[in-house]
Design a protein around this motif. Structure first.
Motif, PDB file in Angstrom:
ATOM      1  N   UNK A 303      11.610  37.833  58.986  1.00 38.01           N
ATOM      2  CA  UNK A 303      12.420  38.129  59.664  1.00 38.01           C
ATOM      3  C   UNK A 303      13.402  36.937  60.300  1.00 38.01           C
ATOM      4  N   UNK A 304      13.334  35.710  60.993  1.00 35.99           N
ATOM      5  CA  UNK A 304      14.191  35.456  61.355  1.00 35.99           C
ATOM      6  C   UNK A 304      13.974  33.869  61.326  1.00 35.99           C
ATOM      7  N   UNK A 305      12.131  33.302  60.415  1.00 39.74           N
ATOM      8  CA  UNK A 305      12.127  32.389  59.916  1.00 39.74           C
ATOM      9  C   UNK A 305      12.993  31.509  58.893  1.00 39.74           C
ATOM     10  N   UNK A 306      13.688  32.030  57.704  1.00 43.34           N
ATOM     11  CA  UNK A 306      14.256  31.117  56.958  1.00 43.34           C
ATOM     12  C   UNK A 306      15.789  30.554  57.792  1.00 43.34           C
ATOM     13  N   UNK A 307      16.788  31.803  58.612  1.00 42.53           N
ATOM     14  CA  UNK A 307      17.646  31.076  59.430  1.00 42.53           C
ATOM     15  C   UNK A 307      17.439  30.167  60.148  1.00 42.53           C
ATOM     16  N   UNK A 308      16.378  29.811  60.919  1.00 44.61           N
ATOM     17  CA  UNK A 308      16.284  28.418  61.873  1.00 44.61           C
ATOM     18  C   UNK A 308      16.105  27.148  60.681  1.00 44.61           C
ATOM     19  N   UNK A 309      15.234  26.919  59.107  1.00 39.24           N
ATOM     20  CA  UNK A 309      14.712  26.188  58.252  1.00 39.24           C
ATOM     21  C   UNK A 309      16.073  25.683  58.267  1.00 39.24           C
ATOM     22  N   UNK A 310      16.816  27.276  57.213  1.00 39.89           N
ATOM     23  CA  UNK A 310      17.974  26.355  56.990  1.00 39.89           C
ATOM     24  C   UNK A 310      19.120  26.233  58.282  1.00 39.89           C
ATOM     25  N   UNK A 311      19.309  26.259  58.878  1.00 38.23           N
ATOM     26  CA  UNK A 311      20.656  25.692  60.478  1.00 38.23           C
ATOM     27  C   UNK A 311      19.692  24.585  60.157  1.00 38.23           C
ATOM     28  N   UNK A 312      18.031  23.422  60.456  1.00 37.84           N
ATOM     29  CA  UNK A 312      18.060  22.529  60.746  1.00 37.84           C
ATOM     30  C   UNK A 312      17.185  21.544  59.688  1.00 37.84           C
ATOM     31  N   UNK A 313      16.932  22.098  58.639  1.00 38.89           N
ATOM     32  CA  UNK A 313      16.351  21.510  57.284  1.00 38.89           C
ATOM     33  C   UNK A 313      15.114  21.375  57.790  1.00 38.89           C
TER      34      UNK A 313
END
Length: 372
Positions: A303-313
């Motif tokens: 779902x949206x989990x990778x998007x969050x991690x890629x945004x904030x590292x």
């Protein structure tokens, strides 16, 4: 304008979400708010009444074991929904806000209604019947609210006629809460980083995947498993950790955690693990709490989990349901913790500013005005 909010459950994130939204909206002098619910404590009722919110409690009804079976649950939901709509008619409500539409998709289409509705959908359903029902929806009067871009995309893919508004999940106000002592959490004299699995031990949340991964972890870490027993009970957990390496310590607190204590567990641990299965499909309150508390996270690539991690590292993404990759992610976080911690703290400042309860309610008020 008279609004009726509806949710029969006030446990955990339900109470935080519902109460914060209604209390903030009640500050608008143009709005009159009632809350139709069933399972609510006297203390919760008093909180709402102090903010000029009328509470209407449905009958408890039959709590037999039959209600754990899906058919009887759906019948119970239908009765609750029907009662709620009778109240809406009697009170001459202008707008009905279903705060947990996930549970009432079938009932929504069975009951003839003329009132304007906002349906809050926390999960995009996997159930084929519910998906089929949503695909037939053709009511342009009502609005659906979801909390991630991924959920909005999936809902529009089911039915492009549905009007969907995305509204990021609100975060709690964590200033001034009473921290638990190290002794009460069992953290004193532990070596290595302490990582948290938080929430009920349901199958979709993948606790068994995490326990299998721990057998492969090489770092000195402590794993806190905090939440109500569900699919995986205490006996199962104890059996699974019998043969883990001595460098890992597992501490469990298998109880319901009151909402006012939730953030304390995030505060007292160093990071958070979400070992969710591939079919998990919705916003994660656990991830939201980890983000606002500035804790590094380990998440699957769903779902949206990778998007969050890629945004904030601020964490590590691993291949969903892959035990080896999850174990490797835990070791990477333990070895490079400071790097992820600094990024998580930066992310926390931004998230708290953008997703406060008051900001969330203000955006929700804009949606209400769309359906006046």
């Amino acid at each position: 304008m008279k609004l009726a909010f509806f949710d029969t459950n006030n446990d955990g994130h339900h109470w935080f979400y519902n109460s914060e939204l209604m209390i903030n909206l009640a500050k608008q002098q143009s709005l009159e708010i009632i809350y139709i619910t069933r399972e609510i404590t006297k203390e919760q009722v008093l909180v709402l009444k102090r903010n000029d919110i009328e509470v209407i409690k449905l009958d408890e009804g039959n709590n037999s074991k039959l209600l754990t079976k899906n058919f009887f649950q759906q019948f119970r939901f239908l009765k609750d929904y029907h009662k709620a709509h009778n109240i809406v008619k009697k009170k001459k409500i202008d707008l009905f806000i279903n705060l947990y539409f996930d549970r009432y998709i079938i009932q929504y289409f069975l009951i003839n209604k003329k009132i304007k509705t906002i349906n809050v959908l926390h999960w995009v359903p996997n159930n084929k019947i519910k998906i089929k029902i949503l695909s037939y929806f053709n009511n342009k009067r009502d609005i659906f609210v979801v909390h991630t871009g991924d959920a909005k995309h999936k809902l529009n893919k089911i039915n492009e006629k549905i009007e969907v508004t995305e509204l990021s999940y609100p975060v709690k106000n964590h200033s001034g809460y009473n921290k638990l002592s190290t002794l009460s959490l069992g953290i004193d004299n532990l070596k290595g980083k302490s990582l948290l699995y938080f929430g009920g031990t349901r199958y979709d949340k993948g606790l068994d995947i995490l326990l299998q991964a721990l057998r492969l972890v090489e770092s000195n870490i402590n794993i806190f498993i905090v939440g109500k027993e569900d699919t995986f009970d205490k006996k199962f957990i104890e059996n699974e950790i019998l043969d883990i390496r001595p460098n890992i310590k597992v501490i469990t607190k298998l109880d319901y955690i009151p909402e006012e204590e939730v953030l304390q567990y995030f505060d007292r641990t160093d990071g958070v693990i979400l070992p969710y299965r591939a079919f998990f499909n919705g916003e994660s309150g656990v991830l939201t709490d980890a983000l606002q508390m500035g804790k590094p996270v380990i998440v699957p690539d769903i779902i949206h989990f990778p998007k969050i991690i890629n945004q904030y590292k601020n964490g590590i993404i691993y291949k969903v349901e892959n035990v080896e990759e999850l174990a490797k992610a835990i070791d990477i976080l333990a070895t490079n913790y400071d790097q992820y911690y600094l990024n998580a703290k930066r992310a926390s400042v931004e998230i708290i500013n953008n997703r406060s309860s008051s900001n969330f309610a203000a955006k929700f008020y804009d949606i209400i005005n769309l359906v006046k």
